[in-house]
Scaffold this motif. Sequence first.
Motif, mmCIF file in Angstrom:
data_model
loop_
_atom_site.group_PDB
_atom_site.id
_atom_site.type_symbol
_atom_site.label_atom_id
_atom_site.label_comp_id
_atom_site.label_asym_id
_atom_site.label_seq_id
_atom_site.Cartn_x
_atom_site.Cartn_y
_atom_site.Cartn_z
ATOM 1 N N ARG A 235 0.824 -1.208 0.000
ATOM 2 C CA ARG A 235 0.000 0.000 0.000
ATOM 3 C C ARG A 235 0.853 1.251 0.000
ATOM 4 O O ARG A 235 0.531 2.240 -0.668
ATOM 5 C CB ARG A 235 -0.936 -0.013 1.211
ATOM 6 C CG ARG A 235 -2.040 -1.059 1.141
ATOM 7 C CD ARG A 235 -2.989 -0.916 2.317
ATOM 8 N NE ARG A 235 -4.063 -1.899 2.240
ATOM 9 C CZ ARG A 235 -5.047 -1.990 3.132
ATOM 10 N NH1 ARG A 235 -5.082 -1.159 4.176
ATOM 11 N NH2 ARG A 235 -5.989 -2.909 2.979
ATOM 12 N N ALA A 236 1.939 1.222 0.763
ATOM 13 C CA ALA A 236 2.812 2.394 0.819
ATOM 14 C C ALA A 236 3.421 2.679 -0.551
ATOM 15 O O ALA A 236 3.511 3.845 -0.983
ATOM 16 C CB ALA A 236 3.920 2.175 1.853
ATOM 17 N N LEU B 262 2.150 1.768 -3.492
ATOM 18 C CA LEU B 262 1.080 2.253 -4.362
ATOM 19 C C LEU B 262 0.785 3.729 -4.111
ATOM 20 O O LEU B 262 0.526 4.491 -5.042
ATOM 21 C CB LEU B 262 -0.181 1.420 -4.154
ATOM 22 C CG LEU B 262 -0.210 0.035 -4.812
ATOM 23 C CD1 LEU B 262 -1.477 -0.716 -4.418
ATOM 24 C CD2 LEU B 262 -0.116 0.155 -6.334
ATOM 25 N N ARG B 263 0.819 4.124 -2.822
ATOM 26 C CA ARG B 263 0.584 5.542 -2.516
ATOM 27 C C ARG B 263 1.663 6.424 -3.142
ATOM 28 O O ARG B 263 1.376 7.518 -3.633
ATOM 29 C CB ARG B 263 0.541 5.749 -1.001
ATOM 30 C CG ARG B 263 -0.786 5.362 -0.358
ATOM 31 C CD ARG B 263 -0.913 5.938 1.044
ATOM 32 N NE ARG B 263 0.114 5.401 1.947
ATOM 33 C CZ ARG B 263 -0.052 4.313 2.680
ATOM 34 N NH1 ARG B 263 -1.201 3.629 2.617
ATOM 35 N NH2 ARG B 263 0.920 3.888 3.471
ATOM 36 N N SER B 264 2.916 5.919 -3.136
ATOM 37 C CA SER B 264 3.994 6.704 -3.748
ATOM 38 C C SER B 264 3.803 6.817 -5.262
ATOM 39 O O SER B 264 4.119 7.852 -5.863
ATOM 40 C CB SER B 264 5.355 6.078 -3.430
ATOM 41 O OG SER B 264 5.563 4.882 -4.176
ATOM 42 N N VAL C 259 0.801 6.715 -6.761
ATOM 43 C CA VAL C 259 -0.343 7.603 -6.950
ATOM 44 C C VAL C 259 0.085 9.059 -6.799
ATOM 45 O O VAL C 259 -0.364 9.932 -7.555
ATOM 46 C CB VAL C 259 -1.472 7.254 -5.964
ATOM 47 C CG1 VAL C 259 -2.569 8.313 -6.000
ATOM 48 C CG2 VAL C 259 -2.053 5.889 -6.289
ATOM 49 N N ASP C 260 0.976 9.332 -5.835
ATOM 50 C CA ASP C 260 1.437 10.703 -5.620
ATOM 51 C C ASP C 260 2.092 11.273 -6.875
ATOM 52 O O ASP C 260 1.957 12.463 -7.177
ATOM 53 C CB ASP C 260 2.445 10.750 -4.460
ATOM 54 C CG ASP C 260 1.774 10.594 -3.107
ATOM 55 O OD1 ASP C 260 0.547 10.788 -3.040
ATOM 56 O OD2 ASP C 260 2.480 10.267 -2.127
ATOM 57 N N ARG D 117 -0.676 11.162 -10.153
ATOM 58 C CA ARG D 117 -1.749 12.169 -10.219
ATOM 59 C C ARG D 117 -1.325 13.380 -11.038
ATOM 60 O O ARG D 117 -2.170 14.168 -11.491
ATOM 61 C CB ARG D 117 -2.172 12.589 -8.816
ATOM 62 C CG ARG D 117 -1.134 13.312 -7.994
ATOM 63 C CD ARG D 117 -1.548 13.362 -6.528
ATOM 64 N NE ARG D 117 -0.542 13.982 -5.683
ATOM 65 C CZ ARG D 117 -0.627 15.224 -5.211
ATOM 66 N NH1 ARG D 117 -1.688 15.960 -5.495
ATOM 67 N NH2 ARG D 117 0.319 15.727 -4.441
#
Length: 488
Positions: free
Chosen positions: A203-204, A206-208, A210-211, A214
């Motif tokens: 998850r971490a 994936l968040r990076s 997505v950041d 975007r």
Amino acid sequence: MSEADGISLSRETLGGTAAQFTMAAVGFAGTVIFARWLGPATFGGVYLLFAVTKIADRPMNGWSLAAKKRLSESDALRPPAFGAQLLFNAFWVALAVVAVLVAGDALRAYTGLALAPVLLVLLLATESMYETIESLVQGRGRISAATWNDTLRSALTLPLQLWFVALPGIAGAGMVYGLVAASALTLPIIALFVSARPAIPSRAFLRSLVDYARYSIPTTILGTTYDRLDVLLLGFLLGSASAGFYEVAWKLTLPAVFVADVAGRGLMSTVSARRARGGDGSENGSGVGRDVSNIIAYAGILAVPILFGSLALSEPLVVTVYGPDFRNAAPLLVGLAGYRVVRSQSGPLVQAVNGLDRPDVAMRLSAVAVATNLVLGVLLTLRLGPIGVVIATIVAETLVYLGGLHFLRRAVSGLVPISRPMVEQVGAGLTMFAVVSTVHASFPVDSWIDLAVLVSIGGGVYVGLLLAVSPGVRHTLEEAVRGSFASF
């Protein structure tokens, strides 16, 4: 630590550019054959479908830029980056299937291809998939290997396209089938060059992604809309034949940005790796600024002679290569050659911006370019015809260059936007133009042989003069060749 931090930009650029030329030669032969075989309308319709596909696959490409950025930061991030890319690709292709079921009739009407919805999905699942995995290989800094594998794909594409087009009732769709088949065959090979097994991302991680995504996804959507906006506008405003004229001029000027494109991909990975290592962008007063300056100093080394060559030989070149039906592409050839010169400078600047982890800046530059090109493109095309959209593109690309230059001059030190090698290239190009124009005045072009003689004279004058007056060109070429042989 990332493998990309230790690459030789000159070596990778030389190898990648050689591959680009090989690939372009194959692609150029294909455009000549199919333009003459299918005619402006059908040929233009196929490229309208390609343009729509390039808009539709931008989220896949934007996500791959995010994966490429993270992968370039550390070799340990290759498996989750690879896995995240494959998951996103599968999701997006499934979404595209639903979309074409809804908008299939409109796509058929726009392109003139009865199977356009099916062809679009096939392209996304193979050709677009291939390009996203290739981006991960570039994230390792292996630009030459990625480009040579793409050259293999091109070598397979042409014979497959010829076979499909020759089948009864296939016509223009055969160009798509050939590309789809070649991409499917070479996809496993490019995947091996990632040098990692795909893993389920955390998850971490994936968040990076997505950041970054975007910004990178909107940027790629805007950037490709901008790149293909000309042909899309011509298709809407003037019909597929005008799109066909534009496409042949686009293909003829394509080699102009080979050096800039290949070097820019490596520049993005190198800048990213240095930043992840803790560099501040200056690296003792040079570093990133020095790398960017070196790249843009030679990025236009092919764009300059193509511009002056187009000014001297635009109509003979188009008519001899593609036939008299494409005579109207001659002024577009000159305009697009001018655009390529600007793009050879702006492209590496934007890649450096991305490498500095500022996709938001790249996105804003793309938005300005699209808005400018759209408004001016419509107004000037309706008033001036096809050349109007090219003029609008040159204006828009100039704004991208100025914006990228403004940001980088504040973000890094040691950036030199105009250098001696650039002046030497322009001087050699002007001399080449004078010589070719003088010879052409008493030497009409009536055949491929006549054209080859004039082009050879121009190329010989440009290369010979540049090697004679530019120690920088000689040194850079020697360094790149030495590094290439040392890598074997």
